[in-house]
Design a protein around this motif. Structure first.
Motif, PDB file in Angstrom:
ATOM      1  N   ILE A 116       0.840  -1.206   0.000  1.00 60.09           N
ATOM      2  CA  ILE A 116       0.000   0.000   0.000  1.00 60.09           C
ATOM      3  C   ILE A 116       0.866   1.244   0.000  1.00 60.09           C
ATOM      4  CG2 ILE A 116      -1.649   1.327   1.375  1.00 60.09           C
ATOM      5  CD1 ILE A 116      -2.928  -1.277   2.226  1.00 60.09           C
ATOM      6  N   LEU A 117       1.953   1.196   0.785  1.00 61.83           N
ATOM      7  CA  LEU A 117       2.860   2.339   0.810  1.00 61.83           C
ATOM      8  C   LEU A 117       3.499   2.550  -0.554  1.00 61.83           C
ATOM      9  CD1 LEU A 117       3.732   4.349   2.969  1.00 61.83           C
ATOM     10  CD2 LEU A 117       5.708   2.919   3.437  1.00 61.83           C
ATOM     11  N   LEU A 120       3.259   5.987  -2.819  1.00 68.24           N
ATOM     12  CA  LEU A 120       4.452   6.650  -3.333  1.00 68.24           C
ATOM     13  C   LEU A 120       4.475   6.635  -4.859  1.00 68.24           C
ATOM     14  CD1 LEU A 120       7.116   5.337  -0.796  1.00 68.24           C
ATOM     15  CD2 LEU A 120       6.004   7.571  -0.846  1.00 68.24           C
ATOM     16  N   GLY A 121       3.864   5.595  -5.478  1.00 65.34           N
ATOM     17  CA  GLY A 121       3.765   5.575  -6.935  1.00 65.34           C
ATOM     18  C   GLY A 121       2.910   6.709  -7.451  1.00 65.34           C
ATOM     19  N   LEU A 122       1.755   6.947  -6.811  1.00 66.82           N
ATOM     20  CA  LEU A 122       0.921   8.082  -7.196  1.00 66.82           C
ATOM     21  C   LEU A 122       1.656   9.396  -7.001  1.00 66.82           C
ATOM     22  CD1 LEU A 122      -2.658   7.201  -5.860  1.00 66.82           C
ATOM     23  CD2 LEU A 122      -2.017   7.684  -8.217  1.00 66.82           C
ATOM     24  N   SER A 181      -1.105  19.086  -9.974  1.00 65.64           N
ATOM     25  CA  SER A 181      -0.300  17.910  -9.630  1.00 65.64           C
ATOM     26  C   SER A 181       0.517  18.153  -8.370  1.00 65.64           C
ATOM     27  CB  SER A 181       0.622  17.548 -10.795  1.00 65.64           C
ATOM     28  OG  SER A 181      -0.123  17.191 -11.935  1.00 65.64           O
ATOM     29  N   PHE A 182       0.976  19.383  -8.186  1.00 70.18           N
ATOM     30  CA  PHE A 182       1.744  19.718  -6.986  1.00 70.18           C
ATOM     31  C   PHE A 182       0.905  19.553  -5.730  1.00 70.18           C
ATOM     32  CE2 PHE A 182       3.059  23.174  -4.009  1.00 70.18           C
ATOM     33  CZ  PHE A 182       4.258  22.601  -3.616  1.00 70.18           C
ATOM     34  N   GLN A 183      -0.335  20.002  -5.779  1.00 72.47           N
ATOM     35  CA  GLN A 183      -1.230  19.824  -4.639  1.00 72.47           C
ATOM     36  C   GLN A 183      -1.472  18.344  -4.356  1.00 72.47           C
ATOM     37  OE1 GLN A 183      -1.561  22.299  -2.591  1.00 72.47           O
ATOM     38  NE2 GLN A 183      -3.701  22.915  -2.849  1.00 72.47           N
ATOM     39  N   PHE A 184      -1.669  17.569  -5.406  1.00 78.21           N
ATOM     40  CA  PHE A 184      -1.893  16.138  -5.236  1.00 78.21           C
ATOM     41  C   PHE A 184      -0.648  15.454  -4.674  1.00 78.21           C
ATOM     42  CE2 PHE A 184      -2.243  11.744  -6.870  1.00 78.21           C
ATOM     43  CZ  PHE A 184      -3.497  11.412  -6.395  1.00 78.21           C
ATOM     44  N   LEU A 185       0.525  15.900  -5.092  1.00 82.33           N
ATOM     45  CA  LEU A 185       1.775  15.350  -4.574  1.00 82.33           C
ATOM     46  C   LEU A 185       1.875  15.547  -3.067  1.00 82.33           C
ATOM     47  CD1 LEU A 185       4.715  14.281  -4.876  1.00 82.33           C
ATOM     48  CD2 LEU A 185       5.387  16.631  -5.382  1.00 82.33           C
ATOM     49  N   VAL A 235       0.003   4.531 -15.243  1.00 81.21           N
ATOM     50  CA  VAL A 235       0.887   4.292 -14.100  1.00 81.21           C
ATOM     51  C   VAL A 235       0.177   4.672 -12.802  1.00 81.21           C
ATOM     52  CG1 VAL A 235       3.085   4.887 -13.048  1.00 81.21           C
ATOM     53  CG2 VAL A 235       2.933   4.637 -15.526  1.00 81.21           C
ATOM     54  N   GLY A 236      -0.488   5.804 -12.802  1.00 77.10           N
ATOM     55  CA  GLY A 236      -1.244   6.195 -11.605  1.00 77.10           C
ATOM     56  C   GLY A 236      -2.375   5.238 -11.300  1.00 77.10           C
ATOM     57  N   LEU A 237      -3.073   4.762 -12.346  1.00 76.13           N
ATOM     58  CA  LEU A 237      -4.165   3.814 -12.136  1.00 76.13           C
ATOM     59  C   LEU A 237      -3.644   2.501 -11.560  1.00 76.13           C
ATOM     60  CD1 LEU A 237      -7.137   3.011 -12.476  1.00 76.13           C
ATOM     61  CD2 LEU A 237      -6.577   2.274 -14.800  1.00 76.13           C
TER      62      LEU A 237
END
Length: 861
Positions: free
Chosen positions: A105-106, A110-112, A175-179, A438-440
């Motif tokens: 899960i971690l 980290l992949g997202l 994307s920065f906010q999501f990061l 990749v995100g999916l």
């Protein structure tokens, strides 16, 4: 007094009392905890208290979805992370309790985060073209954007590192906010997975969940029936009026509540298991069990009252699946009895507060065609539209709202003017759209591990089963909504998932964790490296914590400036309002929303200022921030419209038309924009292009129908008006027939009326969906214009069969009957009208007219 030996001699044993705080029993001896052990125990206690406080407080400020509320939520999380970092550096070495599932899960989190971070890095053009071929298409300069792109200013320089074109995504700020959020979730998950006693932590979390879920349920029900869902806290207006409780969207409320429902059920199951087979005798005698049942009644009632179909259905599915996994003969009897009791109590509560099941949206659960026709298919199609152009890493954070606007549906009942969505109503498709394959895959990895943990955790213990119910409901609901994006719900779900993964580890690892760190066989060098790794991890967490706080504080201050700007504008202080808005944009140069707000504020201020010098300054601001917004995210359509209206080239109609054409590409479903573009195209490009734009404008709205028809009625013949200008929509063609009904030439009217009848007779020929009553009423109007009174009367009677209480239709039928000299039937209809509405003005006038007509037709009476 006697010593220990004398007590043993008379058959007494030394009492094994409780250990005092700060001591532990090792090998039959009681030793004081060393400093590192005390630091670890104290740190976990503080972190656990902070996390429980976050769960209790986070949903109340609108789910912590606003920038200010999210900043304060991050402050609490930052305190917990800093205490945890102290534990890592100076306390006893914590053990990883979540096993391989927690690590996976971690990795997914980290992949997202890695995909979102990749959107911020400039790459060579060849790499961008290979990985995201759509970037070059949407970032190409056009019209005034190309002529004004060379302007530079302090604001432009601050935003330039975030410009798209050399990056894989089209909105680096989103994307920065999501990061930041993904990294915060990963830190939170890792921290909870290191708790020494996850069972005890899950029990405490369940108790907190019962408290906050019950309070939210009572508050939501009281607010729903005490005012309406358009107001939060009886004060704050919610755009769209679809809120419930403190959440601004009624579909977000069940995400948090289902987690609370699951944990409440877990506590109840644990209590019933302790009662044994005599649970039915002890149930109401046990105060804790009774209060848990009361909490369940309120929680379930609030889920029903919020009328979120996905929330209710996902809760039912989750409870059913987990109970089936824990099935036993005694358990089935127990839950059947409890289910009936809770259902009966919930029904009584709903009846008492006045909830109407028939009128609610929940009755659509049994009608799959209506459920699937509520717009979700349109949203999901829009989410998939950009995948071919941005397959691997997506188009960037917060870009779905623009793809939903770009994807033209042609459906008159789903227009971008009245229906707007910022998410795909499917968490997986939303991630695919914004973060690619990749995100999916990262998200699917996390979801798959959680499902596996649910499958094995449902049979483990009652508390684990409760966590499984909550997580499974959230996962199921994520297929039709996006409540995990709400910070309060996302944080809650991460904590529950971490504790569920930590409930059971392999026996070998359990023995290793139960063994004190100093007694474990480990070489000094390996121990030193482990301590070094923990120190580096702690320093990394500390660095991220302060950076995240700095970032969230910027957005918090920007929101305060924006609120102040709106207040100043309402107070007719445009200059001060604009200053506040510009300050907000300077604080967050990467946020396209702030850039757009500056341009909008400048536009409003221009209408309130008369000075030419001031207007020139405002035009420069609109141009500057429009260009910045286009560079930050080229999918936004408003900047092109502003440049067409306020750009320095605004006297050049050819360039203005280019800007409006591009704006229409980005927002084809807006009827206002389509009409304005058609007006300009009529003079610059000719009637043919103008008709295309006007046809699309009429597809979504009849607002400009009279203006369009007045422009083309002398330029187009009846056949061209029907075939080229008017869309295949009976509502539009009927409105056109009514327009020409007031004209002396009835040829176009008759053709429009006939076209309307054709479309009404073949529903597959149009995207307009009409109920049976409205369909027959429209047929009646067309027959009336075509001079067919009997058919018109018959159609109106059919319409009233579907809706007998429609006063306007009965008045219309009475008029038709009066015109056909069917006075007795007309009088009967007027009497029904006055029975339904004694004060109906048209009904009273018709009654007088019919009295005069009847008297004149029967003078002897």
């Amino acid at each position: 007094m006697c010593d220990t030996n004398s007590r043993r001699g008379i058959g007494l044993r030394p009492r094994k009392g409780r250990l005092k705080p700060g001591h532990q029993r090792l090998g039959g001896k009681v030793n004081s905890l060393n400093a590192s052990d005390r630091i670890g125990a104290s740190s976990q206690a503080v972190v656990e208290a902070l996390l429980l406080g976050m769960v209790l407080c986070s949903p109340w400020p609108f789910g912590s979805a606003g920038a200010s509320a999210e900043f304060f939520l991050f402050c609490e999380l930052a305190c917990a992370l800093l205490v945890f970092s102290v534990w890592l550096m100076f306390g006893a070495r914590p053990g990883w309790r979540a096993g391989w599932s927690g690590r996976l899960i971690l990795v997914g989190m980290l992949g997202l985060a890695a995909v979102a971070g990749l959107h911020l890095i400039p790459l060579p053009d060849w790499a961008v073209d290979q990985l995201a071929p759509g970037v070059s298409t949407w970032t190409a300069d056009h019209g005034s954007a190309a002529s004004l792109a060379g302007q530079r200013s302090i604001t432009t320089d601050a935003a330039s590192p975030w410009f798209s074109g050399s990056k894989l995504g089209l909105n680096a700020g989103g994307s920065f906010q999501f990061l930041i959020r993904c990294l915060a979730a990963a830190c939170l998950f890792g921290m909870v997975c290191c708790f020494h006693s996850p069972e005890r932590s899950l029990r405490r979390l369940s108790i907190a969940a019962v408290m906050v879920a019950t309070a939210l349920a009572i508050f939501g029900i009281a607010q729903h029936f005490g005012s309406h869902d358009g107001l939060a806290y009886w004060t704050y207006e919610i755009p769209g009026g679809l809120g419930f409780g403190p959440f601004v969207n009624r579909n977000h409320f069940p995400f948090f509540m289902n987690l609370g429902l699951g944990l409440t059920l877990g506590l109840l199951m644990e209590r019933l298991e302790k009662m044994g087979r005599h649970w039915h005798r002890l149930l109401l005698a046990d105060g804790i069990a009774t209060w848990l049942l009361v909490a369940l009644v309120f929680i379930i009632a609030s889920l029903i009252v919020c009328v979120s179909r996905g929330g209710v259905l996902s809760a039912v599915v989750a409870i059913t699946v987990v109970l089936l996994l824990r099935m036993s003969v005694g358990g089935v009897k127990r839950w059947l009895v409890l289910g009936v009791a809770v259902a009966a109590a919930t029904t009584l509560l709903l009846a008492w507060v006045g909830f109407d099941f028939y009128e609610s949206r929940l009755n659509m659960l049994g009608e799959s065609d209506r459920y699937s026709g509520d717009g979700r298919w349109i949203l999901w199609k829009a989410a998939l539209s950009s995948v071919p152009e941005f397959p691997w890493f997506g188009s960037g954070g917060e870009t779905y709202r623009y793809w939903e606007t770009i994807q033209m549906t042609g459906d008159p009942q789903w227009t971008s003017e009245t229906n707007k969505s910022i998410r795909a109503d499917n968490e997986f498709l939303d991630v695919l759209n914004e973060y690619g394959i990749v995100g999916l895959l990262s998200l699917v990895l996390m979801a798959g591990v959680v499902v596996y943990q649910i499958a094995i955790g449902a049979r483990r213990s009652a508390l684990s089963a409760g966590a499984c119910i909550g997580l499974l409901a959230v996962l199921a609901h994520s297929l039709v909504d996006f409540g995990l994006r709400v910070p309060a719900t996302g944080m809650f779900a991460v904590i529950v998932a971490a504790l569920l993964c930590s409930q059971r580890v392999g026996s070998r690892e359990r023995r290793r964790q139960s063994q004190p760190a100093k007694d474990r066989p480990m070489a000094a060098v390996a121990n030193a490296f482990a301590r070094l790794g923990l120190t580096v991890t702690a320093l990394t967490v500390i660095g991220f914590t302060f950076f995240a706080l700095y970032t969230k504080r910027r957005y918090h201050l920007a929101e305060r400036f924006s609120i102040a700007a709106a207040e100043r504008m309402d107070q007719s202080m445009p200059k001060q309002s604009l200053e506040n808005m510009v300050s907000a944009a300077k604080l967050t140069p990467e946020d396209i929303t702030r850039q757009l707000q500056v341009a909008k504020a400048s536009q409003l201020a221009m209408d309130r200022l008369d000075s030419p010098a001031s207007k020139k300054v405002l035009v420069d601001l609109i141009n500057e921030h429009s260009i910045i917004a286009m560079k930050l995210c080229p999918l936004a359509w408003e900047p092109s419209v502003w440049l067409a209206n306020y750009g320095r080239h605004q006297k050049n109609n050819r360039e203005r038309l280019d800007d409006l054409r591009w704006a229409r590409t980005l927002h084809p479903g807006d009827p206002n924009l389509a009409f304005l573009t058609g007006q300009l195209a009529l003079n610059e490009s000719g009637l043919s292009e103008a008709v295309e734009h006007w046809n699309e404008s009429l597809t979504y709205s009849t607002k400009y129908l009279h203006d369009v028809l007045s422009l083309v009625e002398t330029k187009l013949g009846p056949d061209e008006i029907i075939e080229r200008l008017l869309p295949a929509d009976p509502v539009v063609t009927l409105a056109a027939a009514l327009y020409f009904d007031r004209k002396p030439d009835s040829d176009v009217r008759d053709q429009c009326a006939k076209r309307t009848l054709q479309l009404l007779a073949t529903p597959s020929a149009t995207k307009r969906r009409l109920d049976e009553g409205t369909l027959y009423e429209m047929q009646s109007r067309c027959y009336g214009m075509l001079g067919k009174p009997e058919e018109s009367i018959h159609s109106l009677r059919l319409a009233l069969n579907h809706d007998p209480t429609k006063v306007a239709w009965r008045i219309q039928l009475a008029r038709r009957l009066m015109e056909s000299r069917q006075l007795d039937a007309a009088i009967r209809e007027v009497r029904i009208v006055l029975t339904l509405d004694p004060n109906a003005r048209e009904g009273l006038e018709l009654q007088k007219q019919l009295s005069v007509l009847r008297a004149s037709s029967n003078p002897s009476r």
